[in-house]
Design an enzyme around this catalytic site. Structure first.
Site, short mmCIF file in Angstrom:
data_model
loop_
_atom_site.label_atom_id
_atom_site.label_comp_id
_atom_site.label_asym_id
_atom_site.label_seq_id
_atom_site.Cartn_x
_atom_site.Cartn_y
_atom_site.Cartn_z
N GLU A 171 40.17 82.81 55.81
CA GLU A 171 39.45 81.58 55.43
C GLU A 171 38.08 81.47 56.08
O GLU A 171 37.74 80.44 56.68
CB GLU A 171 40.32 80.36 55.77
CG GLU A 171 41.64 80.38 55.01
CD GLU A 171 42.61 79.27 55.42
OE1 GLU A 171 42.19 78.33 56.10
OE2 GLU A 171 43.80 79.37 55.04
N ASN A 217 41.79 87.40 53.88
CA ASN A 217 42.71 86.46 53.23
C ASN A 217 42.04 85.09 53.06
O ASN A 217 41.42 84.59 53.99
CB ASN A 217 43.95 86.32 54.14
CG ASN A 217 45.10 85.59 53.50
OD1 ASN A 217 45.50 85.92 52.39
ND2 ASN A 217 45.65 84.60 54.20
N HIS A 258 47.38 78.80 46.81
CA HIS A 258 47.83 77.41 46.98
C HIS A 258 47.29 76.60 45.79
O HIS A 258 46.09 76.33 45.71
CB HIS A 258 47.28 76.81 48.28
CG HIS A 258 47.88 77.41 49.51
ND1 HIS A 258 49.20 77.22 49.85
CD2 HIS A 258 47.35 78.21 50.48
CE1 HIS A 258 49.45 77.87 50.99
NE2 HIS A 258 48.35 78.47 51.38
N GLU A 289 50.24 83.45 49.88
CA GLU A 289 50.74 82.13 50.33
C GLU A 289 51.02 81.21 49.14
O GLU A 289 50.68 80.03 49.15
CB GLU A 289 49.70 81.45 51.24
CG GLU A 289 49.26 82.28 52.43
CD GLU A 289 48.33 81.55 53.39
OE1 GLU A 289 48.18 80.32 53.27
OE2 GLU A 289 47.77 82.23 54.27
N ASP A 291 52.13 78.58 46.64
CA ASP A 291 52.94 77.38 46.39
C ASP A 291 52.16 76.49 45.43
O ASP A 291 50.95 76.66 45.26
CB ASP A 291 53.36 76.64 47.68
CG ASP A 291 52.23 76.21 48.58
OD1 ASP A 291 51.06 76.21 48.15
OD2 ASP A 291 52.52 75.83 49.74
O1 9MR Z 1 52.05 76.34 57.05
C1 9MR Z 1 51.27 76.23 58.21
C2 9MR Z 1 51.52 74.88 58.89
O2 9MR Z 1 52.84 74.84 59.39
C3 9MR Z 1 50.50 74.65 59.98
O3 9MR Z 1 50.67 73.34 60.51
C4 9MR Z 1 49.10 74.83 59.42
C5 9MR Z 1 48.08 74.58 60.51
O4 9MR Z 1 46.80 74.97 60.19
O5 9MR Z 1 48.96 76.13 58.89
C6 9MR Z 1 49.80 76.36 57.80
O6 9MR Z 1 49.59 77.63 57.24
C7 9MR Z 1 48.29 77.89 56.69
C8 9MR Z 1 48.04 79.37 56.81
O7 9MR Z 1 48.21 79.80 58.15
C9 9MR Z 1 46.65 79.74 56.32
N1 9MR Z 1 46.43 79.25 54.97
C10 9MR Z 1 46.76 77.87 54.73
C11 9MR Z 1 48.19 77.58 55.19
C12 9MR Z 1 48.59 76.17 54.84
O8 9MR Z 1 47.78 75.26 55.53
#
Ligand code: 9MR
Length: 397
Positions: A171, A217, A258, A289, A291
């Site tokens: 990101e 990613n 997402h 990822e 969803d």
């Molecule tokens: O699913 C993850 C969540 O439990 C955390 O609180 C969050 C914090 O930033 O990160 C989420 O996972 C992220 C992933 O690491 C990177 N892409 C976006 C995902 C969803 O926010």
């Protein structure tokens, strides 16, 4: 004569079946019922790995055995949802907390699963000692670069040979709704180290484990827009092209996937076009990822099927679009969902105004939803000429 030809045909079929150890399927009979098979078994028909992010607290919860059972049975690649992030691995400076990440790697080995490493360099979930140290000047720019090199080297070496794909940089690019709207590099690392941190990160990761595939990613990379300055997919395309041309050891692009049912989203042809563009650069692709969330209106929360059904159908359609595009791109190595049950999904905790949910393949009681059956059908009812086995990716030198 006709009868003789038929008999000859079946004799050949029996001989062939003997050699190949398969049961011949004659016209009119049906092949083995595939819908009872797991996602991982059906993905394997295409050489495609099916994965999920894993919440380690849920995996460890003795009162929630279905979670563990489904991770093991439905998926053949796993990603740590949180426990491989810097704040989890090194909560205080110099003291590593490897336990939960080690546990996931062991679980994967036991269940014959590959591991996607997530994540080496990201502006979120950094330890406070690091961000505070930079803010108060006790960590200089030179020291910060050194700390990043040390972090990448230490983590990648610890899991050397055990990680299939690493999300090296996550990101890094802005979105068109950020200011200014022209896509640019964002966040802590670009701010403090400049754009060069990306190439450095890939080089350090490669040096630490030459056998892992190294990925960039990001989200909102599913399809190209107008290829103008506000097109994030095009920005990332140009960035990874430049990295490849400069000899940076990047092997793949992870498209997070997402999505939300309230948006317009894409069709499978648009998504395939983006995957093809990345793989034409010599890169592997993956959905990392996936969803598809929906707004939880008062009607949805009250159980009104008029409101729930269109959401479940739109969610299924979006999961399916990404799966079809992935199947159609032979360099798309894996399709990973970001949690597989609404019981354990980041969505309801994150999107609260308006509330969102219903984002995964199984409901809160582990009942498979329409989305589950849609991607399963995609895996079953696809094959040549448009869907061919995956082409393995080797790490670039
Ligand atoms: O699913 C993850 C969540 O439990 C955390 O609180 C969050 C914090 O930033 O990160 C989420 O996972 C992220 C992933 O690491 C990177 N892409 C976006 C995902 C969803 O926010």
């Amino acid at each position: 004569m006709r009868l003789r030809r038929l008999l000859l045909g079946s004799a050949v079929a029996v001989v062939l079946a003997g050699t190949l150890n398969v049961v011949p399927v004659s016209a009119g009979s049906t092949p083995q019922e595939p819908s009872g098979q797991s996602l991982r078994a059906l993905g394997a028909r295409h050489g495609l790995y099916i994965g999920t992010a894993v919440d380690m607290a849920a995996l460890d919860d003795a009162n929630d055995p279905q979670y563990r059972q489904l991770v093991a049975s439905q998926f053949n690649t796993v990603t740590a949802e949180n426990v491989m992030k810097w704040e989890s691995l090194e909560p205080t400076r110099g003291n590593y907390n490897w336990g939960p990440a080690d546990k996931l790697v062991e679980f994967a080995k036991k269940n014959n699963q590959k591991v996607r490493g997530h994540v080496l360099v990201w502006q979120n979930q950094l330890p406070a000692w690091l961000t505070e140290g930079v803010a108060n000047g006790t960590i200089t720019t030179a020291q910060l670069r050194d700390l990043l090199r040390k972090h990448i080297t230490t983590v990648v070496k610890r899991y050397k040979g055990k990680i299939w794909q690493w999300d090296v940089v996550n990101e890094a690019a802005t979105d068109p709704w950020d200011s200014p709207p022209e896509i640019h590099l964002k966040g802590f690392w670009a701010q403090h180290l400049g754009a060069g941190y990306i190439a450095d990160a890939f080089r350090w990761a490669r040096a630490a484990d030459p056998s892992a595939l190294l990925f960039y990613n990001d989200y909102n990379l599913e399809a190209f827009g107008d290829k103008g300055p506000g097109d994030k997919t095009y920005f990332v395309y140009k960035m990874v092209k430049q990295l490849r041309q400069s000899g940076v050891p990047i092997d793949g692009v992870g498209s997070q996937g997402h999505l939300g049912t309230q948006y317009g989203n894409y069709d499978a042809f648009q998504v395939k076009e983006a995957l093809d563009a990345f793989s034409d650069l010599g890169l592997a692709t993956a959905f990392t990822e996936v969803d598809v969330r929906s707004q939880m209106t008062a009607g949805v929360q009250a159980g009104d099927s008029n409101e729930i059904n269109p959401r479940l159908q739109a969610s299924a359609a979006n999961f399916s679009v990404l799966m079809q595009a992935c199947l159609a791109n032979r360099h798309c190595l894996s399709y990973t969902v970001w949690g597989f049950t609404d019981k354990h999904s980041w969505v309801p905790g994150w999107f609260t105004n308006p509330p969102e949910g219903l984002a995964t393949l199984y409901d809160e009681n582990y009942q498979p939803k329409r989305a589950y059956n849609s991607i399963k059908a995609d895996l079953i009812f696809s094959g040549p000429p448009y869907v061919q086995p995956r082409i393995p990716q080797n790490p670039k030198r």
